[in-house]
Design a protein around this motif. Structure first.
Motif, mmCIF file in Angstrom:
data_model
loop_
_atom_site.group_PDB
_atom_site.id
_atom_site.type_symbol
_atom_site.label_atom_id
_atom_site.label_comp_id
_atom_site.label_asym_id
_atom_site.label_seq_id
_atom_site.Cartn_x
_atom_site.Cartn_y
_atom_site.Cartn_z
ATOM 1 N N UNK B 47 0.705 -1.230 0.156
ATOM 2 C CA UNK B 47 0.115 0.205 0.075
ATOM 3 C C UNK B 47 1.013 1.422 -0.422
ATOM 4 N N UNK B 48 0.502 2.271 -0.975
ATOM 5 C CA UNK B 48 0.990 3.499 -0.795
ATOM 6 C C UNK B 48 0.711 4.223 -0.355
ATOM 7 N N UNK B 49 0.635 5.325 0.616
ATOM 8 C CA UNK B 49 -0.032 5.977 0.889
ATOM 9 C C UNK B 49 0.685 7.055 1.677
ATOM 10 N N UNK B 50 -0.558 8.661 1.456
ATOM 11 C CA UNK B 50 -0.242 9.499 2.536
ATOM 12 C C UNK B 50 -0.063 9.669 4.164
ATOM 13 N N UNK B 51 0.997 10.428 4.283
ATOM 14 C CA UNK B 51 0.439 10.112 5.998
ATOM 15 C C UNK B 51 -0.864 9.914 6.843
ATOM 16 N N UNK B 52 -1.756 10.330 5.733
ATOM 17 C CA UNK B 52 -2.479 10.955 6.564
ATOM 18 C C UNK B 52 -3.618 9.975 7.077
ATOM 19 N N UNK B 53 -3.745 9.345 5.803
ATOM 20 C CA UNK B 53 -3.847 7.628 5.544
ATOM 21 C C UNK B 53 -3.172 6.356 6.046
ATOM 22 N N UNK B 54 -1.701 6.539 6.793
ATOM 23 C CA UNK B 54 -1.546 6.173 7.452
ATOM 24 C C UNK B 54 -1.841 5.976 9.069
ATOM 25 N N UNK B 55 -2.206 6.779 9.050
ATOM 26 C CA UNK B 55 -2.295 7.493 11.070
ATOM 27 C C UNK B 55 -3.445 7.496 10.921
ATOM 28 N N UNK B 56 -4.810 7.571 9.810
ATOM 29 C CA UNK B 56 -6.138 6.467 9.900
ATOM 30 C C UNK B 56 -6.106 6.035 10.086
ATOM 31 N N UNK B 57 -5.473 4.903 9.414
ATOM 32 C CA UNK B 57 -5.959 3.098 9.065
ATOM 33 C C UNK B 57 -5.141 2.312 9.791
ATOM 34 N N UNK B 58 -3.889 2.973 10.904
ATOM 35 C CA UNK B 58 -2.944 2.193 11.869
ATOM 36 C C UNK B 58 -2.185 0.600 10.831
ATOM 37 N N UNK B 62 -1.524 -8.819 8.358
ATOM 38 C CA UNK B 62 -0.521 -9.624 7.883
ATOM 39 C C UNK B 62 0.399 -9.199 6.677
ATOM 40 N N UNK B 63 0.295 -9.616 5.153
ATOM 41 C CA UNK B 63 1.332 -9.235 4.507
ATOM 42 C C UNK B 63 1.885 -8.458 4.528
ATOM 43 N N UNK B 64 0.975 -6.979 4.269
ATOM 44 C CA UNK B 64 0.966 -6.102 3.591
ATOM 45 C C UNK B 64 1.629 -4.784 4.314
ATOM 46 N N UNK B 65 3.248 -4.975 3.116
ATOM 47 C CA UNK B 65 3.408 -3.395 3.415
ATOM 48 C C UNK B 65 3.043 -2.135 3.429
ATOM 49 N N UNK B 66 3.345 -1.083 4.431
ATOM 50 C CA UNK B 66 2.724 -0.153 3.952
ATOM 51 C C UNK B 66 3.566 1.048 3.802
ATOM 52 N N UNK B 67 3.639 1.857 2.448
ATOM 53 C CA UNK B 67 5.308 2.691 2.312
ATOM 54 C C UNK B 67 4.512 4.239 2.483
ATOM 55 N N UNK B 68 5.119 5.360 3.126
ATOM 56 C CA UNK B 68 4.511 6.470 2.967
ATOM 57 C C UNK B 68 5.067 7.201 1.817
ATOM 58 N N UNK B 69 4.398 7.978 1.396
ATOM 59 C CA UNK B 69 4.544 8.705 0.186
ATOM 60 C C UNK B 69 4.216 10.217 0.359
ATOM 61 N N UNK B 70 4.940 10.936 -0.804
ATOM 62 C CA UNK B 70 4.677 12.404 -0.276
ATOM 63 C C UNK B 70 3.377 12.790 -1.915
ATOM 64 N N UNK B 71 2.465 14.095 -1.734
ATOM 65 C CA UNK B 71 1.988 13.900 -2.233
ATOM 66 C C UNK B 71 2.225 14.021 -4.238
#
Lengths: 244, 244
Positions: B47-58, B62-71
């Motif tokens: 999952x490539x997501x903005x910081x706000x999405x990551x904060x909201x979704x925690x 499982x095996x899903x990798x989260x990568x913080x990205x910029x606009x």
């Protein structure tokens, strides 16, 4: 070959500001253009077409001017990814800003913003004999090329009026107002309607609260599976399929 | 900031060839990504997501990798005109190439080529509890980003199989095959179906002749107005609304 100025002029009709200024819009492709040419109420001012289209269609009736263009010209003036033989410049319809709702079915669209959906709704209304649609002012523009294309000619037959939807609905007297929502009366248990206003809400937000308050009856398409919602145009089809 | 190579890699997933090679596809936007993350059968690899999405979704399960990205990153990797917070890379579904049609409703799509229509059809099937769709090989690609977006998450619940439609229909035994055409039996006079295959034809050409021959019953949505035809997804909605 078309002059640069001419190409530019036609291209600007892709923008609402210029369309409204000139009171014109664009329609493309043999099927749609043919349908518009055959509709008395529609005034096609010019047709830009490839030679093959002109040979097939012969002299056009009335005041329509035919301009033969090359494939390259067509590429330059078309709004489609795959240009298709002919482009018509069409006069925008007169609107007298009034609709009689008594004895008729009227669709009321609250913030339908996707041009393809909007066009499909007009086409679906036309299929089911619904002749008039009121739209909140923030719906897509009727003359947006994508709307025009997806009406498939129904744009010439269904009257579309832009209004302040809250004000307009408030002014309606002695007529039932139905709102399509996720939890309301099952449409499959209802009798056919012969008159009424049916509100359809925005693609992702549904019907806004202030509009929903103005409805007398909430109606629902029964869900048997798991999708969260239906596409707005599909919902119109199912509702009209049952109720008109 | 995402590396150039990474951006390029994600962008290539917009193309069928690369998607199929990697056995992945892209899904965008909070609503769709959330729905896919919550579906057990779906494997979201990244999952490539903005910081706000990551904060909201925690933290994701499982095996899903989260990568913080910029606009700016998001703009570069998104296929949407208006990028929306998050992009997921999802594993394509296993298909065992067989469907049981007995006791079920199956949609059969003959050359549905518009991605938006195709996605809407999947969503509509899901709403009405139709769990399986067979497609002629020339239908739009299930993993085309526009198809994925317009299924609104139903892609995770409806089984879609690509087949040689003529061959597949010919092999079906002891089951009724219905074809939606312009002149057939009025669906509003028919009883609910509990099993059967319902064929839907191409947006402009309808059902091809060789496919139509294989149908047992021709069915029609009664027309009350003047439109020449209905949008394919709308037609699916009206037919399923009546028959299932």
């Amino acid at each position: 070959m078309l002059s640069k100025a001419k190409v530019k002029y036609i291209q600007t009709l892709g923008q609402k500001k210029f369309r409204d200024q000139e009171k014109l819009f664009i329609a493309e492709g043999p099927k749609l253009v043919k349908e518009l040419l055959e509709t008395n109420a529609v005034q096609v001012t010019q047709v830009y077409a490839l030679k093959e289209w002109i040979i097939e269609n012969g002299k056009l009736p009335g005041k329509t001017e035919t301009i033969e263009i090359t494939e390259a010209d067509l590429e330059r003036i078309s709004q489609l990814t795959t240009p298709n033989k002919v482009i018509a410049i069409v006069r925008q319809f007169d609107t007298d800003n009034r609709l009689l709702t008594k004895g008729k079915i009227t669709l009321a669209l609250d913030t339908i913003q996707d041009p393809g959906n909007f066009g499909s709704i007009i086409r679906t209304a036309d299929w089911f004999g619904v002749e008039q649609i009121v739209c909140s002012n923030d719906c897509a523009d009727l003359y947006n090329p994508k709307v025009v294309q997806s009406t498939m000619g129904s744009i010439a037959r269904v009257k579309v009026l832009y209004v302040d939807l809250k004000e307009w609905l408030t002014a309606q007297k002695d007529i039932r107002i139905y709102a399509t929502v996720l939890e309301g009366q099952d449409i499959t248990t209802m009798k056919k309607l012969h008159e009424g206003i049916i509100i359809i809400g925005n693609e992702s937000k549904g019907i806004s609260e202030e509009i929903l308050k103005l409805a007398n009856v909430k109606i629902t398409i029964p869900k048997k599976g798991k999708a969260e919602s239906l596409n707005a145009a599909v919902a119109v089809g199912v509702v009209l399929g049952w109720l008109v």
